[in-house]
Scaffold this motif. Structure first.
Motif, mmCIF file in Angstrom:
data_model
loop_
_atom_site.group_PDB
_atom_site.id
_atom_site.type_symbol
_atom_site.label_atom_id
_atom_site.label_comp_id
_atom_site.label_asym_id
_atom_site.label_seq_id
_atom_site.Cartn_x
_atom_site.Cartn_y
_atom_site.Cartn_z
ATOM 1 N N SER A 171 43.128 44.429 43.439
ATOM 2 C CA SER A 171 44.174 43.422 43.632
ATOM 3 C C SER A 171 44.114 42.363 42.533
ATOM 4 C CB SER A 171 44.012 42.765 44.999
ATOM 5 O OG SER A 171 44.903 41.689 45.155
ATOM 6 N N ARG A 175 47.201 41.947 40.013
ATOM 7 C CA ARG A 175 47.933 40.688 40.071
ATOM 8 C C ARG A 175 47.907 39.964 38.734
ATOM 9 N NH1 ARG A 175 47.341 35.519 44.273
ATOM 10 N NH2 ARG A 175 49.011 34.306 43.272
ATOM 11 N N ALA A 178 50.787 41.350 36.875
ATOM 12 C CA ALA A 178 52.060 40.953 37.473
ATOM 13 C C ALA A 178 52.367 39.490 37.192
ATOM 14 C CB ALA A 178 52.032 41.212 38.976
ATOM 15 N N ARG A 209 45.399 53.406 44.302
ATOM 16 C CA ARG A 209 46.566 53.999 44.948
ATOM 17 C C ARG A 209 46.614 55.495 44.645
ATOM 18 N NH1 ARG A 209 47.925 50.301 48.722
ATOM 19 N NH2 ARG A 209 48.480 48.281 47.789
ATOM 20 N N TRP A 215 47.771 48.592 41.999
ATOM 21 C CA TRP A 215 47.565 48.162 43.384
ATOM 22 C C TRP A 215 48.750 47.334 43.883
ATOM 23 C CZ3 TRP A 215 44.165 50.136 46.550
ATOM 24 C CH2 TRP A 215 43.935 49.520 47.788
ATOM 25 N N HIS A 216 49.270 46.466 43.029
ATOM 26 C CA HIS A 216 50.447 45.665 43.361
ATOM 27 C C HIS A 216 51.555 45.985 42.368
ATOM 28 C CE1 HIS A 216 48.027 43.286 46.061
ATOM 29 N NE2 HIS A 216 47.282 42.807 45.083
ATOM 30 N N ARG A 217 52.763 46.054 42.857
ATOM 31 C CA ARG A 217 53.933 46.162 41.986
ATOM 32 C C ARG A 217 54.782 44.918 42.202
ATOM 33 N NH1 ARG A 217 54.589 51.536 40.243
ATOM 34 N NH2 ARG A 217 53.382 53.066 41.455
ATOM 35 N N HIS A 218 55.025 44.198 41.129
ATOM 36 C CA HIS A 218 55.852 42.995 41.212
ATOM 37 C C HIS A 218 57.258 43.361 40.762
ATOM 38 C CE1 HIS A 218 56.551 38.511 40.021
ATOM 39 N NE2 HIS A 218 57.035 38.815 41.202
#
Length: 568
Positions: A171, A175, A178, A209, A215-218
């Motif tokens: 994360s 992040r 992002a 993933r 892990w994060h998609r902005h």
């Protein structure tokens, strides 16, 4: 390096014999850093800049061993920061820059400020001493928490790597990317404290993933055209000018709107709008220095797209025009130094222009664009004739010739101070080529390194720079001869600070005081300096030689320097 199987949790500093092949011990720090790099790759990171240092060893080893990112090593942290900035400009994605602790981290601050104000994605990974070594006089230890103040989009200090926090590592990395991409794009600081041992081997990485993505998609909000009724009312039926600067994403849309309105486009070279189009005005600075012209061309509306131009003459004319003023910026930035804006529109410039054009605003009753076009043609002819009359290199002529020969698929990096103004004032319209300049904070530091960042991305790059700006970033030349980069550095060498000759100091001070404090002759042989760094250097004696010399240098490839000596 592909991540190890994720069936087991990451190891937390097991004994040395737990490492495969009897190598360095598995450590939480090595596993943490390998996870960061793996997640960065998942998020699209392709380049990392490393400044050598001890405390940053775990992360430096992780990027070196991964094998999926290009690693650019630079001796000087200040130059490394601007190299990362150049990579961000070239690719639109951050290139994490890694430093050791202490003043090494402080050296990134100028590049961070430029990235903040120019909205360039950047991730600053500042290695730090662990908490127990702070406030006790340990070497290379300074307070790095929020080191760059409000210039960063996001700050994070996850503490010394601990396997208990492994579920947060992906994360953190995702992040950081992002947040750097925005909107608005800009710098991020990850402050990363590490304990000894600094050399270790990674254990199994926490699972990512399943689809291989970050892990994060902005995801930015889907484009919505802003409510443009108010802007439509301002522009319809009035005489106006479009001022196109940095921040334009679709030059074609700008010219389509200009055709609908019958307005001229005062095109900064960085906008991409300075193309051979009937609406293009490239010589507004020259035209508006003539009082009668400035009065005759007084607009009723100013539509400013992106950043304002460098020209003080144009800026003062716009401010004094009394026109209604609309500013359009992709991120809604308040680009209104004269506080004249009626409306500030947040939206992609191309989408806003197309929406306005589709709404069908009425043209002004009095013809307007043809008058501008005739004046532009006269100014262009006069400037070309004047420059052709000089045998030796002139700074306007150098700028004009360099812009003309940049490859269509290449980039021109222009230093602040006089070069960016010479390009804005004297360069002729053309298609192709990208013009870039560190005009976020308008400084002259780090310009060489920024151009190196563009060039190592694979973009054929020409740098137009003054001698003082070159000396500000001489360390940008370190190792350049050994990098895979096509970069031609054109140095306008007038032995000092030429821009000050145009300021009140030159008229109000005696010659000796002016030269000592502002002219500042340095006496450095720039060509010899280049050769010390292993770079071929050519000195041109005539103005018409500059363009062909750039073409020849690009054809030969690699990094090369061309010096044109002028008289302040």
């Amino acid at each position: 390096m592909a991540p190890p199987p994720a069936d087991d949790p990451p190891a937390d500093d097991p004994p040395a014999d737990a490492a495969a092949g009897g190598g360095p011990p598995r450590t939480a720090a090595a596993t943490f850093c390998a996870t960061l790099v793996d997640e960065w790759v998942r998020a699209g990171i392709a380049d990392v800049v490393v400044a050598p240092g001890s405390r940053s060893t775990p992360l430096a080893l992780a990027v070196a061993h991964d094998g999926r990112v290009r690693v650019h090593v630079h001796h000087d942290e200040r130059s490394a920061g601007f190299l990362a900035l150049g990579l961000g400009l070239a690719t639109g994605r951050p290139a994490p820059v890694i430093t050791t602790s202490g003043t090494a981290a402080v050296e990134l601050h100028p590049a961070v400020v430029e990235a903040h104000q120019a909205r360039v994605p950047m991730i600053c990974c500042t290695a730090d001493r662990p908490p127990e070594l702070h406030h006790v006089g340990a070497p290379q230890t300074v307070d790095q928490v929020h080191l760059y103040g409000r210039a960063v989009r996001w700050f994070a200090d996850p503490g010394v790597p601990d396997a208990a926090a492994a579920s947060s590592w992906r994360s953190l990395a995702a992040r950081s990317v992002a947040e750097a991409l925005g909107p608005p794009a800009g710098p991020v600081q990850l402050n990363l404290p590490f304990r000894d041992p600094l050399v270790g081997s990674p254990g199994p990485l926490p699972e990512g993933r399943a689809d291989g993505g970050p892990w994060h998609r902005h995801v930015a909000q889907a484009e919505r055209h802003p409510a443009l009724d108010a802007v439509h009312e301002i522009v319809t039926g009035r005489r106006g000018v479009i001022v196109a600067g940095w921040g334009v994403d679709d030059p074609g849309a700008v010219h389509r709107l200009a055709a609908v309105l019958g307005w001229p486009v005062l095109a900064d070279p960085r906008s991409g709008c300075r193309t051979p189009d009937p609406a293009t005005v490239a010589h507004a600075d020259a035209l508006l220095r003539v009082g009668a012209m400035a009065e005759r061309f007084r607009p009723e509306v100013v539509l400013q797209l992106g950043a304002p131009p460098a020209s003080k003459v144009v800026g003062q004319w716009l401010a004094a025009s009394g026109a209604r003023h609309v500013v359009v910026d992709p991120d809604g930035a308040w680009l209104d130094p004269d506080r004249r804006a009626d409306v500030v529109v947040a939206g992609a410039v191309g989408a806003v222009c197309d929406a306005l054009a589709t709404a069908g605003p009425e043209r002004a009753a009095e013809p307007w664009a043809p008058t501008w076009a005739a004046a532009e043609a006269a100014a262009a002819s006069a400037i070309a004739d004047a420059l052709a009359g000089h045998d030796g290199p002139t700074e306007p002529g150098i700028a004009r010739d360099v812009v003309a020969v940049v490859p269509d698929h290449g980039a021109l990096v222009v230093s602040s101070s006089m070069p960016v103004r010479d390009v804005e004032w004297y360069a002729a319209p053309r298609t192709g080529g990208r013009v870039l300049s560190n005009r976020g904070a308008n400084g002259i530091d780090g310009v060489v390194s920024t151009a190196v960042g563009l060039a190592v991305s694979g973009t054929p790059t020409v740098l137009l720079i003054g001698d003082v700006a070159l000396l500000h970033d001489t360390n940008g030349l370190l190792g350049l001869a050994g990098r895979v980069a096509d970069l031609v550095i054109v140095v306008v060498d007038n032995d000092g600070g030429g821009i000050f000759s145009f300021l009140p100091q030159a008229r109000q001070l005696d010659d000796a005081t002016f030269e000592r404090l502002f002219g500042t002759p340095h006496g450095v042989d720039v060509a010899a300096l280049a050769r010390v760094h292993g770079l071929p250097a050519t000195v041109v004696a005539r103005g018409h030689e500059v363009g062909p010399a750039v073409v020849d240098a690009l054809a030969l490839g690699g990094a090369r320097v061309i010096v044109a000596r002028t008289d302040r």
